[in-house]
Structures are given as C-alpha cells and as structure tokens.
Design a protein around this motif. Structure first.
Motif, PDB file in Angstrom:
ATOM      1  N   MET B 108      -0.991 -12.099   6.520  1.00 54.18           N
ATOM      2  CA  MET B 108      -0.600 -10.641   6.546  1.00 54.18           C
ATOM      3  C   MET B 108      -0.750  -9.994   7.953  1.00 54.18           C
ATOM      4  O   MET B 108      -0.205  -9.126   8.324  1.00 54.18           O
ATOM      5  CB  MET B 108      -1.185  -9.755   5.361  1.00 54.18           C
ATOM      6  CG  MET B 108      -0.796  -8.180   5.607  1.00 54.18           C
ATOM      7  SD  MET B 108      -0.798  -7.590   4.011  1.00 54.18           S
ATOM      8  CE  MET B 108      -0.410  -5.926   4.761  1.00 54.18           C
ATOM      9  N   SER B 109      -2.140 -10.269   8.407  1.00 52.01           N
ATOM     10  CA  SER B 109      -2.543  -9.669   9.810  1.00 52.01           C
ATOM     11  C   SER B 109      -1.790 -10.358  10.971  1.00 52.01           C
ATOM     12  O   SER B 109      -1.814  -9.642  11.931  1.00 52.01           O
ATOM     13  CB  SER B 109      -4.148 -10.017   9.767  1.00 52.01           C
ATOM     14  OG  SER B 109      -4.277 -11.235  10.140  1.00 52.01           O
ATOM     15  N   PHE B 111       1.577 -10.541  10.611  1.00 49.98           N
ATOM     16  CA  PHE B 111       3.210 -10.198  10.153  1.00 49.98           C
ATOM     17  C   PHE B 111       3.883  -9.591  11.503  1.00 49.98           C
ATOM     18  O   PHE B 111       5.020  -9.861  11.501  1.00 49.98           O
ATOM     19  CB  PHE B 111       3.060  -8.987   9.382  1.00 49.98           C
ATOM     20  CG  PHE B 111       3.096  -9.635   7.625  1.00 49.98           C
ATOM     21  CD1 PHE B 111       2.910 -10.975   7.522  1.00 49.98           C
ATOM     22  CD2 PHE B 111       3.518  -8.416   6.818  1.00 49.98           C
ATOM     23  CE1 PHE B 111       3.145 -11.087   6.184  1.00 49.98           C
ATOM     24  CE2 PHE B 111       3.371  -8.952   5.608  1.00 49.98           C
ATOM     25  CZ  PHE B 111       3.275 -10.309   5.031  1.00 49.98           C
ATOM     26  N   ARG B 119       8.103 -12.200   5.617  1.00 49.40           N
ATOM     27  CA  ARG B 119       7.184 -11.081   5.285  1.00 49.40           C
ATOM     28  C   ARG B 119       7.402 -10.829   3.830  1.00 49.40           C
ATOM     29  O   ARG B 119       6.254 -10.949   3.008  1.00 49.40           O
ATOM     30  CB  ARG B 119       7.184  -9.985   6.015  1.00 49.40           C
ATOM     31  CG  ARG B 119       6.933  -9.919   7.460  1.00 49.40           C
ATOM     32  CD  ARG B 119       6.428  -8.577   8.023  1.00 49.40           C
ATOM     33  NE  ARG B 119       7.628  -7.705   8.341  1.00 49.40           N
ATOM     34  CZ  ARG B 119       8.140  -7.675   9.344  1.00 49.40           C
ATOM     35  NH1 ARG B 119       7.704  -8.216  10.543  1.00 49.40           N
ATOM     36  NH2 ARG B 119       9.335  -6.775   9.531  1.00 49.40           N
ATOM     37  N   GLU B 166      -3.873  -3.891  -6.689  1.00 50.60           N
ATOM     38  CA  GLU B 166      -3.418  -4.999  -5.572  1.00 50.60           C
ATOM     39  C   GLU B 166      -1.823  -5.177  -5.803  1.00 50.60           C
ATOM     40  O   GLU B 166      -1.028  -5.188  -5.001  1.00 50.60           O
ATOM     41  CB  GLU B 166      -4.158  -6.206  -5.065  1.00 50.60           C
ATOM     42  CG  GLU B 166      -3.510  -7.148  -4.119  1.00 50.60           C
ATOM     43  CD  GLU B 166      -4.240  -8.298  -3.735  1.00 50.60           C
ATOM     44  OE1 GLU B 166      -5.389  -8.545  -4.220  1.00 50.60           O
ATOM     45  OE2 GLU B 166      -3.789  -8.982  -2.979  1.00 50.60           O
ATOM     46  N   TRP B 169      -0.224  -2.294  -4.978  1.00 50.91           N
ATOM     47  CA  TRP B 169       0.046  -2.225  -3.348  1.00 50.91           C
ATOM     48  C   TRP B 169       1.058  -3.169  -2.800  1.00 50.91           C
ATOM     49  O   TRP B 169       1.622  -2.786  -1.912  1.00 50.91           O
ATOM     50  CB  TRP B 169      -1.421  -2.396  -2.844  1.00 50.91           C
ATOM     51  CG  TRP B 169      -1.602  -2.505  -1.506  1.00 50.91           C
ATOM     52  CD1 TRP B 169      -1.628  -1.719  -0.730  1.00 50.91           C
ATOM     53  CD2 TRP B 169      -2.056  -3.877  -0.847  1.00 50.91           C
ATOM     54  NE1 TRP B 169      -1.751  -2.144   0.660  1.00 50.91           N
ATOM     55  CE2 TRP B 169      -1.818  -3.473   0.722  1.00 50.91           C
ATOM     56  CE3 TRP B 169      -2.382  -5.297  -1.207  1.00 50.91           C
ATOM     57  CZ2 TRP B 169      -2.144  -4.293   1.559  1.00 50.91           C
ATOM     58  CZ3 TRP B 169      -2.531  -6.083  -0.004  1.00 50.91           C
ATOM     59  CH2 TRP B 169      -2.595  -5.687   1.273  1.00 50.91           C
ATOM     60  N   LEU B 173       4.380  -2.413  -0.225  1.00 48.93           N
ATOM     61  CA  LEU B 173       4.877  -3.057   0.695  1.00 48.93           C
ATOM     62  C   LEU B 173       6.210  -3.688   0.447  1.00 48.93           C
ATOM     63  O   LEU B 173       6.846  -3.696   1.614  1.00 48.93           O
ATOM     64  CB  LEU B 173       3.705  -4.035   1.097  1.00 48.93           C
ATOM     65  CG  LEU B 173       2.215  -3.361   1.369  1.00 48.93           C
ATOM     66  CD1 LEU B 173       1.165  -4.426   1.436  1.00 48.93           C
ATOM     67  CD2 LEU B 173       2.174  -2.668   2.609  1.00 48.93           C
ATOM     68  N   ARG B 176       8.957  -1.478   0.883  1.00 54.52           N
ATOM     69  CA  ARG B 176       8.878  -0.932   2.222  1.00 54.52           C
ATOM     70  C   ARG B 176      10.022  -2.011   3.117  1.00 54.52           C
ATOM     71  O   ARG B 176      10.801  -1.526   3.700  1.00 54.52           O
ATOM     72  CB  ARG B 176       7.538  -0.498   2.784  1.00 54.52           C
ATOM     73  CG  ARG B 176       7.488   0.390   3.435  1.00 54.52           C
ATOM     74  CD  ARG B 176       6.184   0.696   4.369  1.00 54.52           C
ATOM     75  NE  ARG B 176       5.022   0.898   3.165  1.00 54.52           N
ATOM     76  CZ  ARG B 176       3.886   0.992   3.712  1.00 54.52           C
ATOM     77  NH1 ARG B 176       3.368   0.539   4.735  1.00 54.52           N
ATOM     78  NH2 ARG B 176       2.783   1.366   2.469  1.00 54.52           N
ATOM     79  N   GLU B 177       9.197  -3.269   2.931  1.00 58.84           N
ATOM     80  CA  GLU B 177      10.197  -4.340   3.763  1.00 58.84           C
ATOM     81  C   GLU B 177      11.608  -4.273   3.488  1.00 58.84           C
ATOM     82  O   GLU B 177      12.612  -4.441   4.254  1.00 58.84           O
ATOM     83  CB  GLU B 177       9.469  -5.335   3.514  1.00 58.84           C
ATOM     84  CG  GLU B 177       8.235  -5.723   4.165  1.00 58.84           C
ATOM     85  CD  GLU B 177       8.016  -5.630   5.392  1.00 58.84           C
ATOM     86  OE1 GLU B 177       9.173  -6.058   6.329  1.00 58.84           O
ATOM     87  OE2 GLU B 177       7.122  -5.261   6.157  1.00 58.84           O
TER      88      GLU B 177
END
Lengths: 194, 194
Positions: B108-109, B111, B119, B166, B169, B173, B176-177
């Motif tokens: 993820m970091s 991405f 993603r 989680e 969350w 995400l 959003r994507e």
DNA sequence: GTTAGCATGTAAGGAGTTACATGATTTT
DNA sequence: AAAATCATGTAACTCCTTACATGCTAAC
C-alpha cells in the motif's frame, strides 16, 4: 533469549498451570484460548516442550492405561515447582519484550491467574509501550507530512488511530482494575478519552 | 521462499525504484517511509541487497568522487531492467503471503507506483484476508463464550473490533479508488458500515 | 476397509537478531 | 581531540516453518 519463544513458553506454562495436558491438545488450546498464534507448528511446540522439560520446569507423565485407550502414546506435561516459580516470575517480569504484542496478549489472557496489582502493572506497561509507538509515529508523520504520498499517509494515519484506540481501551481496563482494588496511583496518559 | 523476506525485498525494490540509494540511507527510508519495520538490522539489510545483486535485480554503483567526499565507501544500488520487471510482478502478485500485515502495508505504501486496478486488487485481497480472520475469531468466540474467562474475552473482543474497523477502512479506500476509475464491480462485504 | 483425525516427533533450510569489526567524516 | 554519526559488512546463534515419517483410533 528469544522473542516469540518468550511468549510461547509463557503461554505453554500458563495453560499447563491450569490443566496438565499433552502436546496435541495443548496446541489447540493455545490457538483457541489465546487465539493469537494463528498457527503453532509442531516443529515449534515439541522442541519447546522438550526444552522446558530439560530445564526442569515441566515433567512428562506417560499416560498409561487410561481406561479405554491403554497404549496410546500420549505424554502429559505438568508444571514442576520450579516451573510454577518460573511462570510466576515471567508473568511479573518487566524485561525487554515484556510489552510486545504477542507477549502482552499472552499475559493478558492469563490474567485469571494473577492478582490485581500485577494486572495493573502489565496494563500500564503495555500502555507506555503503545504511547511510545504513538509518539514515534506522530513525530514521523509531522516531519514528513509533505514528502509522503497520500497512500502512505493514509496508512500511517490508520495505524495511528488504532494505537489511540488501544490506549483508550487500556485506560478503561486500568480504571476497572483500580476500582476493583483499593485506590491505586492516578493515571497519566497522553491520549484523551475522546 | 521467505516470509518477511518477501516484504523486505519488495520494500527495497520499491524504494530503489523511486531513487537509487546506498544501504545506510535506504534503511532510514524504509523505517520512516514505510514505518513498518521498527528496526531493520544491517544484518538483514546488507545480505538482502547482496542477494538481490546476485540475482541480477540490482546493480551496485561505486560512488567515486562525488564532490566533497571523494573516497567515501558508498555503494549506490539501482534497479536493473530485470529488477523493475520483478518489482512489477511482485506488486501485482497474489501468491501466499501477499495479504499478510507487513506485505500489505508495504504494497500500500507503494501505491504511488501502481495503477488503479492493481490498487483495487490489493485492497480487495487484503479485505478478504481480514474478513477471514474476522470469521475465525467470531466462530472461536461464539464456540467458547462460556469457557473463556472475561479477560480473554475482552482481549479477543478488542481484536475483533480492530478487524471490523479495518474492513470499513478498506471499504472506504476501495470506493474511493472505484470512484476515481470508471465503474468497477460492486463490493461485497460482511461488515456493515454502521 | 478406508478415510479422517489423533498424537508425537525429526531434519533441512531459511530468515533474522545481536554482537562484533572497521574505518571515514563531521561536529563540538 | 573527542564524540557522534555515517557506512558497510560478517559470524554466531536462535528460532521457526515446511515437509517428512510413523502409528493408533474412530467413524462411515
């Protein structure tokens, strides 16, 4: 001198302190009762038991002729006196690794065999650890706000939220314990209760 | 064939894909940018770099005469073509271990170096994993409700809450994507958004 | 009978940590 | 000059995972 080993040994001793058991069943209890070790392989469990026996903390009792299954190759493990002493020492210990995720979880799930002051001690120790991590993350985040991309930011923010929630949770538990006992020293926490 | 190695190698390749760097600095970036590996020892980092070089994924570039410090023993590492290819393959990979905590966090970091579909794929994969854990814990908990003492219960309940959060969350995400891209397939989640 | 689960263990191999070993450079 | 920090690496040790090896017992 190990990392998880400490948690694993503690868990083994803790479960056996309640009820002597043999390896196969012990493993299942470790998984369900402690729920933490998603998998404990026999390649880790049996050597650990062996080591504990060699150090005189456990004794093997060959289970002979238990009614229906006379010759089953079961070995029941039970704590020795030294084992009990070692267990108590480990539970109360504050050494390095004492507040790690795994170790803390094991210790908390063994609270039933502990007195109030020990419980509070463990909860407070854990809280300090979590607060440290929190502080690190916050520093890290404020330092690199601009240099980190949005995804990294999002990820770290999520981690941060989780830590804050854990601190609040610990605060509640500590209050509860302090209420149950007499009066302890007042809490000092960096995180407000909402 | 490794566990953390997979996450560590991915992280190394990912950071070097942005900017070639030498070991010492690389380590600091891994710690701050990824924030995940609280400590990466040199005893782990340098052997990993060595292995990547041997496999032709990285090249060493001895940094000679860079202005002020002519003879500094720095070795800058950079991705080869094969390294870039390997990195892309790893990011898109769905193999075992792909959704582990560490590996997911690294992915993820990273991405920023990925396209939308990848993603979404990663986020959904992670969500499945978390939902599996959630289901296990819930089963475990309902099975042993009475046999578990209150502390174990409390602990597992806290873990459960964290997992549910989680999932929520991840749902956000993913939405959003999907909003950013065209329209993807609708989500299916076991956890309601409250 | 045959599959599935109980039950204990070993061997090979990989990964990482700690501690050690060395030396350059920058700051105080 | 001394101390801190940059910079790279190795060796010993520990631990765990995976895969393998064995047999008994229960259920279908």
């Amino acid at each position: 001198m190990a990392k998880r080993s400490a948690a694993l040994e503690l868990a083994i001793l803790g479960v056996l302190a309640e009820t002597p058991q043999h390896g196969y069943e012990l493993r299942k209890r470790l998984i369900s009762v402690l729920g933490l070790f998603s998998t404990i392989s026999y390649g880790a469990l049996y050597p650990a038991l062996k080591s504990l026996v060699e150090r005189g903390l456990l004794v093997e009792q060959d289970e002979v002729g238990t009614g229906k299954y006379p010759k089953r190759a079961r070995i029941t493990y039970a704590l020795t006196e030294a084992g009990t002493a070692h267990f108590n020492a480990m539970v109360a210990d504050s050494g390095p690794g004492a507040w790690d995720d795994d170790t803390f979880a094991v210790r908390m799930s063994l609270f039933g065999q502990t007195d109030v002051s020990t419980r509070i001690h463990i909860l407070q120790g854990r809280r300090s650890r979590v607060e440290d991590r929190l502080a690190n993350l916050q520093t890290n985040l404020s330092k690199g706000r601009e240099r980190l991309d949005s995804y990294t930011l999002e990820l770290q923010q999520h981690g941060l939220d989780a830590l804050e929630r854990e601190v609040r949770w610990l605060n509640e538990l500590i209050s509860r314990e302090q209420g149950a006992a007499g009066s302890g020293n007042p809490q000092t926490s960096q995180v407000n209760k909402k």
